[in-house]
Structures are given as C-alpha cells and as structure tokens.
Design a protein around this motif. Structure first.
Motif: not given
Length: 120
Positions: A3-12, A14-32
């Motif tokens: 499972q992959l679950v994104e978060s952090g989107g929104g409205s900004v 022009s010139g602004g910043s956002l940070r998106l996150s993706c929480a992974a489960s069910g596997y070890t991300s370092s091997s993918y």
C-alpha cells in the motif's frame, strides 16, 4: 499487500513550496525503485522523478533544480520537496513503487494520488 498512501498536497501560489509524503507498507522500500508521477488535466501521466534502490535519481527536465526526492527507509516513507512551484505544476501527484528490470523500473504499485494546485 503493498500500500502507498500520499499526503501533503494542497493549494499554493506561484513560487511557493509543498512537500509530499508517501507512506509505504507491505514491503521494504529500500529494495524497490520508487517514483513520483503526475497527471495534469487533459494531459498524459508524466514521470516526475525516480529513485532507484542504490539512491540514484532521475528527474524530468521540467522539475530539475526545483523538486527533490528523498526517502526515509526507517519510516518506509518517500518524500517530494517541491520548491518554486509554477502553475504548470498543477496536477494530481502519484507515488509509485516497482522492481528493477535492467536499467528500467517496472512500476507495479500506485497510491491514490494527491492534488497539487498552483495559482498564478
């Protein structure tokens, strides 16, 4: 079950910043290999950036110097720091995970997407 679950989107503005996150489960991300994609209204899905299991990265020309991908293997979380955002960055952003195939990454797992809207 991967499972992959994104978060952090929104409205900004022009010139602004956002940070998106993706929480992974069910596997070890370092091997993918993992990546961020986006789909703007009326356009094809675009690969924004990819990070391989050796931590090498590949950015789309349109985001080079503005976006940065990173991952926290301890938290199994992928990030996308987006700076100097432009209206043309407006899209639904998707996190994806896959397996290496020679020099490619075959993306098999996708998150549900998170909306990013940049106003001028």
């Amino acid at each position: 079950q991967v499972q992959l679950v994104e978060s952090g989107g929104g409205s900004v503005q022009s010139g602004g910043s956002l940070r998106l996150s993706c929480a992974a489960s069910g596997y070890t991300s370092s091997s993918y290999c993992m990546g961020w994609f986006r789909r703007a209204p009326g356009k094809e899905r675009e690969e924004v950036v990819r990070i391989d299991s050796d931590s090498s990265t590949r950015y789309a020309d349109s985001v080079k110097g503005r976006f940065t991908i990173s991952q926290d293997n301890a938290k199994n979380t992928l990030y996308l720091q987006m700076n100097s955002l432009k209206p043309e960055d407006t899209a639904i952003y998707y996190c994806a995970a896959g397996v290496h195939y020679f020099s490619s990454c075959i993306f098999r797992y996708w998150g549900q997407g998170t909306q990013v809207t940049v106003s001028s």
